[in-house]
Design an enzyme around this catalytic site. Structure first.
Site, PDB file in Angstrom:
ATOM      1  N   ARG A   1       0.844  -1.457  -0.095  1.00 48.68           N
ATOM      2  CA  ARG A   1      -0.080  -0.019  -0.096  1.00 48.68           C
ATOM      3  C   ARG A   1       0.436   1.372   0.090  1.00 48.68           C
ATOM      4  NH1 ARG A   1      -1.872  -2.553   4.566  1.00 48.68           N
ATOM      5  NH2 ARG A   1      -1.044  -1.411   6.380  1.00 48.68           N
TER       6      ARG A   1
ATOM      7  N   ASP B   1       0.552   6.029   0.297  1.00 47.91           N
ATOM      8  CA  ASP B   1      -0.313   7.106   0.631  1.00 47.91           C
ATOM      9  C   ASP B   1      -0.369   8.256  -0.557  1.00 47.91           C
ATOM     10  OD1 ASP B   1      -0.907   5.541   3.380  1.00 47.91           O
ATOM     11  OD2 ASP B   1       0.593   6.757   3.753  1.00 47.91           O
TER      12      ASP B   1
ATOM     13  N   TYR C   1      13.189   1.806   1.404  1.00 45.51           N
ATOM     14  CA  TYR C   1      12.300   3.077   0.997  1.00 45.51           C
ATOM     15  C   TYR C   1      13.126   4.258   1.612  1.00 45.51           C
ATOM     16  CZ  TYR C   1       7.453   1.747   1.751  1.00 45.51           C
ATOM     17  OH  TYR C   1       5.927   0.753   1.342  1.00 45.51           O
TER      18      TYR C   1
ATOM     19  N   ARG D   1       8.094   7.645   7.690  1.00 44.07           N
ATOM     20  CA  ARG D   1       7.326   8.657   7.539  1.00 44.07           C
ATOM     21  C   ARG D   1       7.543   9.312   9.348  1.00 44.07           C
ATOM     22  NH1 ARG D   1       2.004   9.938   4.792  1.00 44.07           N
ATOM     23  NH2 ARG D   1       2.139  11.735   5.623  1.00 44.07           N
TER      24      ARG D   1
END
Length: 305
Positions: A98, A100, A158, A246
């Site tokens: 997933r 965002d 990431y 994040r």
């Protein structure tokens, strides 16, 4: 965007038609650069069920993440629309993660199951013809029938980009966080090593009904590097919780500001309390950078090959 609130479509085709031909056409065309080419579908023939691994990248700015949503345009929806033009509706798609709204992907993997006989390389070329400029297919390859883009993944990486300068960079608008205050990257790199290892990351997860059960993840590495004004945070783990990266970044920015001591990260982890960690950093600087698989046809690497 008020016209979208509470709106319901009969199906995905009606929704895409609204974006492409209705009142939102100018926004759609400006944001997605949709191709106007017309190409005939390749004859399906009668083949056995195939599993194809597609590796793509995309600019996350125009999209509300990967997964199809009722009232917003997603990467999956646009990708499926392009795929239907080529092979019809004979397929099933599974994404590796997933993402965002506004999050980018240097590498995103999709498993496609279909009985269509189109060669993988031809499929790659056809998709790149129909997809908008914000999405590109880099590779298409046959994989074993039990391969799953999400569940066969052994790790993901990431990166988070920060433009650390007094003056903003207009070419990085939407692609990096502009942070004008001083950052000691060596200090942040040292503090970030407390993330490495197997921990319960409850403090670094936004409460979400999709996150259930074990909040333990194994972080393999976390680095903070600088190239002049561009600071890059890179983290690799066996899996990630909702907003985990994040929040990790937002907490390190609190360290940069002196609001947390470097040693506080261990205490925050042990607290298992979201309120103890820093804020959730904006989505614009986040990129899914690499997806790793352990595949029978190849060594452990970013594409399983």
């Amino acid at each position: 965007m008020q016209m979208l609130q509470g709106r319901r479509w009969k199906n995905q085709h009606e929704k895409l038609a609204f974006f492409k031909n209705g009142p939102m056409r100018s926004v759609y065309m400006r944001a997605y650069f949709y191709r106007s080419d017309i190409m005939q579908c390749v004859s399906a023939g009668s083949g056995a069920l195939r599993n194809i691994l597609l590796t793509i990248s995309y600019d996350g700015r125009p999209f509300h993440g990967w997964q199809i949503q009722q009232n917003a345009l997603s990467v999956q929806e646009v990708f499926q629309d392009a795929l239907q033009k080529i092979i019809g509706q004979d397929f099933q798609l599974k994404g590796c993660s997933r993402t965002d709204t506004g999050v980018h992907a240097n590498m995103y993997c999709i498993s496609l199951k279909t009985t269509h006989v189109i060669p993988a390389e031809r499929l790659k070329a056809a998709l790149n013809r129909f997809l908008p400029m914000s999405i590109a297919v880099h590779r298409a390859q046959e994989v074993p029938s039990d391969f799953h883009a999400r569940y066969s993944c052994v790790s993901k990486q990431y990166i988070y980009k920060i433009w650390n300068a007094q003056t903003r960079n207009p070419f990085l608008d939407g692609y990096a966080l502009h942070y004008r205050y001083p950052m000691d990257t060596r200090l942040l790199h040292k503090a970030a090593q407390q993330y490495v290892g197997r921990h319960d990351f409850t403090s670094f997860c936004t409460a979400d009904k999709r996150e259930k059960g074990d909040f333990t993840r194994n972080v393999h590495m976390f680095s903070v590097t600088r190239d002049r004004e561009l600071v890059t945070m890179c983290v690799e783990a066996d899996g990630f919780l909702y907003n985990m990266v994040r929040i990790m970044v937002g907490t390190l920015l609190r360290v940069a500001q002196g609001k947390f001591a470097p040693g506080d990260l261990k205490t925050i982890l042990q607290a298992k309390d979201r309120k103890k960690a820093g804020p959730t950093a904006p989505a614009c600087g986040l990129y899914l950078n690499r997806v790793c698989y352990k595949m029978p046809f190849g060594k452990d690497d970013e594409n399983g090959g």
